[in-house]
Write a protein that holds these residues in place. Structure first.
Motif, PDB file in Angstrom:
ATOM      1  N   LYS A 188       0.831  -1.199   0.000  1.00 33.82           N
ATOM      2  CA  LYS A 188       0.000   0.000   0.000  1.00 33.82           C
ATOM      3  C   LYS A 188       0.872   1.258   0.000  1.00 33.82           C
ATOM      4  O   LYS A 188       1.965   1.261   0.539  1.00 33.82           O
ATOM      5  CB  LYS A 188      -0.920   0.009   1.221  1.00 33.82           C
ATOM      6  N   CYS A 189       0.367   2.333  -0.585  1.00 38.19           N
ATOM      7  CA  CYS A 189       1.123   3.578  -0.674  1.00 38.19           C
ATOM      8  C   CYS A 189       1.293   4.222   0.700  1.00 38.19           C
ATOM      9  O   CYS A 189       0.349   4.260   1.501  1.00 38.19           O
ATOM     10  CB  CYS A 189       0.408   4.539  -1.621  1.00 38.19           C
ATOM     11  N   CYS A 190       2.475   4.761   0.951  1.00 34.06           N
ATOM     12  CA  CYS A 190       2.755   5.451   2.211  1.00 34.06           C
ATOM     13  C   CYS A 190       2.431   6.940   2.134  1.00 34.06           C
ATOM     14  O   CYS A 190       2.466   7.632   3.153  1.00 34.06           O
ATOM     15  CB  CYS A 190       4.214   5.268   2.604  1.00 34.06           C
ATOM     16  N   GLY A 191       2.191   7.446   0.919  1.00 33.00           N
ATOM     17  CA  GLY A 191       1.925   8.869   0.754  1.00 33.00           C
ATOM     18  C   GLY A 191       3.175   9.723   0.677  1.00 33.00           C
ATOM     19  O   GLY A 191       3.098  10.959   0.679  1.00 33.00           O
ATOM     20  N   LEU A 205      -2.273   7.943   5.469  1.00 34.11           N
ATOM     21  CA  LEU A 205      -1.783   6.711   4.844  1.00 34.11           C
ATOM     22  C   LEU A 205      -0.674   6.085   5.673  1.00 34.11           C
ATOM     23  O   LEU A 205      -0.646   4.873   5.913  1.00 34.11           O
ATOM     24  CB  LEU A 205      -1.284   7.014   3.432  1.00 34.11           C
ATOM     25  N   LYS A 208      -1.971   4.441   8.908  1.00 35.20           N
ATOM     26  CA  LYS A 208      -2.591   3.132   8.701  1.00 35.20           C
ATOM     27  C   LYS A 208      -1.531   2.039   8.575  1.00 35.20           C
ATOM     28  O   LYS A 208      -1.684   0.945   9.121  1.00 35.20           O
ATOM     29  CB  LYS A 208      -3.469   3.166   7.454  1.00 35.20           C
TER      30      LYS A 208
END
Length: 285
Positions: A188-191, A205, A208
């Motif tokens: 998943k993207c960390c931003g 992000l 989470k």
């Protein structure tokens, strides 16, 4: 083994710890790194989103430097790796695009190199069996493997790893003696790319990802990207304030964990440069 080393803009600046630990691991494994002379920005993130042709040309310029060295490239930054790999494969596939890009380069791209990430150099070129008897295995250490959203997604046929459920980092950590926790958020993207422009989104992000790793029982995260490491480590204090919860989750480059397991002097692994102290990780092993 010898590679043209592309440090990119981060490994001599914000990710010096990654550079130091990767060089230390390479020295122990007899991998020679020849840093590319006059390398330049690969065009990832900002140039890619603004002008694809410019982004490809910036990457291709660096590819031609490695071609002149007659070496394959190793690029530790996931963004650099993605951009160089994407350009390399696009220009090898599309002769019209190659001709267009070559018109802007001092030396024409000829398709004479390959681009590799350190993780897959270890897995595919060195081999986990070559790590030998580890003087300081990571037994008892629970780790969440975080690949990020680009490491396994450059165009490749066949794919180097499963883009949705990659296993390479998991396998390496297990070979080092660590316990890998179930971590569905591993891609998943960390931003990280929008930390400055959309900070609130990035912190959500990142929060989470950290919370899911903590809830899974991880004592630390292993990462392979400078931007991801910065988002998860340097911004963790802001995430904690946002969540109203203490996380205290060290975020180490996988090369730092390799170095610990291999018994490399901690002073050569850049552990002191991490924002969240890795002291409890070091004490665990």
């Amino acid at each position: 083994m010898k590679y043209a080393y592309y440090p990119g803009c981060s490994l001599h600046a914000s990710a010096k710890e990654y550079d130091a630990s990767w060089r230390a691991v390479c020295e122990r494994l007899d991998i020679e790194l020849a840093e590319m002379a006059d390398w330049s920005c690969c065009g990832t993130v900002h140039a890619t989103s603004v002008d694809r042709t410019l982004s490809l040309a910036l990457a291709a310029r660096n590819l031609t430097i490695a071609e002149a060295m007659d070496l394959e490239i190793v690029a530790p930054c996931s963004g650099c790796y993605k951009n160089l790999r994407t350009a390399d494969e696009a220009l090898k596939r599309d002769m019209g695009l190659r001709e267009k890009i070559n018109g802007s380069l001092p030396h024409p791209f000829q398709g004479g190199t390959k681009v590799k990430h350190p993780l897959y150099v270890i897995l595919e070129e060195v081999g986990l069996d070559k790590l030998g008897d580890l003087p300081r295995p990571l037994r008892g250490l629970t780790v969440a493997p975080y690949y990020g959203c680009v490491l396994t997604r450059p165009a490749a046929t066949p794919p180097i790893d499963d883009p949705e459920d990659p296993q390479g980092l998991d396998l390496l950590l297990q070979a080092l003696g660590a316990e890998v926790v179930p971590y569905p958020a591993k891609t998943k993207c960390c931003g990280g790319a929008v930390l400055l422009s959309h900070t609130d989104i990035a912190l959500d992000l990142t929060g989470k990802l950290l919370k899911e790793a903590k809830d899974a029982g991880a004592q630390c995260l292993a990462v392979a990207c400078p931007m991801c490491q910065m988002a998860l480590d340097a911004y963790q204090s802001k995430v904690q304030r946002r969540l109203g919860e203490r996380l205290d989750l060290p975020v180490l480059y996988f090369t730092q964990l390799m170095g610990l397991a291999m018994g490399i002097d901690e002073r050569h692994l850049g552990l002191g440069g991490l924002m969240v102290s890795p002291a409890k990780v070091v004490a665990q092993v």
